[in-house]
Scaffold this active site. Sequence first.
Site, PDB file in Angstrom:
ATOM      1  N   ASP A  42      25.868  -9.343  48.508  1.00 20.14           N
ATOM      2  CA  ASP A  42      26.760  -8.762  49.527  1.00 20.14           C
ATOM      3  C   ASP A  42      26.418  -7.292  49.779  1.00 20.14           C
ATOM      4  O   ASP A  42      25.973  -6.583  48.872  1.00 20.14           O
ATOM      5  CB  ASP A  42      28.217  -8.895  49.037  1.00 20.14           C
ATOM      6  CG  ASP A  42      29.210  -8.653  50.164  1.00 20.14           C
ATOM      7  OD1 ASP A  42      28.824  -8.768  51.349  1.00 20.14           O
ATOM      8  OD2 ASP A  42      30.371  -8.344  49.858  1.00 20.14           O
ATOM      9  N   HIS A  74      19.974  -7.172  56.578  1.00 16.23           N
ATOM     10  CA  HIS A  74      19.561  -8.500  56.100  1.00 16.23           C
ATOM     11  C   HIS A  74      18.048  -8.514  55.844  1.00 16.23           C
ATOM     12  O   HIS A  74      17.576  -9.124  54.883  1.00 16.23           O
ATOM     13  CB  HIS A  74      19.950  -9.577  57.104  1.00 16.23           C
ATOM     14  CG  HIS A  74      21.436  -9.693  57.309  1.00 16.23           C
ATOM     15  ND1 HIS A  74      22.319  -9.783  56.262  1.00 16.23           N
ATOM     16  CD2 HIS A  74      22.193  -9.707  58.434  1.00 16.23           C
ATOM     17  CE1 HIS A  74      23.565  -9.854  56.730  1.00 16.23           C
ATOM     18  NE2 HIS A  74      23.509  -9.806  58.041  1.00 16.23           N
ATOM     19  N   LEU A 132      10.689 -21.129  37.194  1.00 19.14           N
ATOM     20  CA  LEU A 132      11.978 -20.764  37.794  1.00 19.14           C
ATOM     21  C   LEU A 132      12.349 -21.734  38.916  1.00 19.14           C
ATOM     22  O   LEU A 132      11.520 -22.035  39.769  1.00 19.14           O
ATOM     23  CB  LEU A 132      11.884 -19.347  38.387  1.00 19.14           C
ATOM     24  CG  LEU A 132      13.095 -18.903  39.223  1.00 19.14           C
ATOM     25  CD1 LEU A 132      14.292 -18.608  38.326  1.00 19.14           C
ATOM     26  CD2 LEU A 132      12.762 -17.685  40.065  1.00 19.14           C
TER      27      LEU A 132
HETATM   28  C1  FPP Z   1      26.177 -10.638  52.913  1.00 16.26           C
HETATM   29  O1  FPP Z   1      26.173  -9.309  53.368  1.00 16.26           O
HETATM   30  C2  FPP Z   1      24.871 -11.234  53.143  1.00 16.26           C
HETATM   31  C3  FPP Z   1      24.647 -12.319  53.915  1.00 16.26           C
HETATM   32  C4  FPP Z   1      25.718 -13.056  54.607  1.00 16.26           C
HETATM   33  C5  FPP Z   1      23.275 -12.827  54.140  1.00 16.26           C
HETATM   34  C6  FPP Z   1      22.401 -12.770  52.926  1.00 16.26           C
HETATM   35  C7  FPP Z   1      21.080 -13.288  53.253  1.00 16.26           C
HETATM   36  C8  FPP Z   1      19.921 -12.748  52.823  1.00 16.26           C
HETATM   37  C9  FPP Z   1      19.836 -11.563  51.964  1.00 16.26           C
HETATM   38  C10 FPP Z   1      18.627 -13.379  53.220  1.00 16.26           C
HETATM   39  C11 FPP Z   1      18.505 -14.792  52.784  1.00 16.26           C
HETATM   40  C12 FPP Z   1      17.115 -15.181  52.821  1.00 16.26           C
HETATM   41  C13 FPP Z   1      16.522 -16.016  51.972  1.00 16.26           C
HETATM   42  C14 FPP Z   1      15.065 -16.112  51.983  1.00 16.26           C
HETATM   43  C15 FPP Z   1      17.247 -16.812  50.983  1.00 16.26           C
HETATM   44  P1  FPP Z   1      27.154  -8.883  54.540  1.00 16.26           P
HETATM   45  O2  FPP Z   1      26.440  -9.026  55.836  1.00 16.26           O
HETATM   46  O3  FPP Z   1      28.432  -9.653  54.447  1.00 16.26           O
HETATM   47  O4  FPP Z   1      27.370  -7.381  54.197  1.00 16.26           O
HETATM   48  P2  FPP Z   1      28.679  -6.521  54.469  1.00 16.26           P
HETATM   49  O5  FPP Z   1      29.722  -6.994  53.502  1.00 16.26           O
HETATM   50  O6  FPP Z   1      28.220  -5.128  54.174  1.00 16.26           O
HETATM   51  O7  FPP Z   1      29.054  -6.713  55.904  1.00 16.26           O
END
Ligand code: FPP
Length: 254
Positions: free
Chosen positions: A34, A51, A145
Amino acid sequence: MPIKIPIFNNKQQRKDSFYDSEGTIPGHIAIIMDGNGRWAEKRSMPRIYGHKEGVSALTKIVEAAVKCKVKMLTLYAFSTENWKRPKSEIDYILRLPKEFLHIYLPDLISNNVRISTIGDMKDLPASTSEAVQYAMDRTRDNDGLQLNIALNYGSRHEIVGAIKNILTDINNSALSLDELDEQKFSGYLYTEGLPEPDLLIRTGGEKRLSNFLLWQLAYTEFWFTDILWPDFSQEEFFRAMEEYQRRQRRYGGI
Ligand code: FPP
């Protein structure tokens, strides 16, 4: 080509010795990644930039997990609730697994990593599910893994789906009510056959589960940090594992 492990500076070398320590390495680590959006907003950048940087952080953590011989890493990449976000952000997040695998699949294969998923894959864009399926097929026989990606995953959706399938099996006499116990129930979840997480890490400062692995986390150790996911480093990851090693797990016993 093996995954490149960064050269450790002095402080990190101390951490490096951790790999050989007597302590228990958590077999299964689950991570709620997050803070990507806030990380970007702090820099006056669009949320998708967070992201993108989130994938870099993820890559480093996969490297560290391979090096520490963690058996399984489950990453919460896209939840059933994330469909509420603007379409442009959804489209961007759902393109990331394909981009990640396009770049890193050869490295993952040579490091004996096996790719798997949990979640409802049928509602994902075909390009995403096909890329992930291809990686799963290519890595099926690897026994290092297990990198388990939660995509369109929601625990309540998973549990309701399990109950529906249980009722169907009972109606078809494939299962009897007497047979149904916790172990049998677990077999109806996406995580069928997987060990329960030993350690849950959540970055980004919030202290909640956000519909992640509600059944499976019953006896998991939790570790929260304010660090936003794109800033989460290998050193922080090792810190979480060191803290885990100091915990006493009693599973309700004494
Ligand atoms: C939460 O942060 C994050 C997500 C909803 C997306 C996470 C996805 C990735 C890191 C990439 C995934 C890729 C692969 C290859 C598995 P948020 O956007 O809710 O952050 P905020 O709380 O600051 O708004």
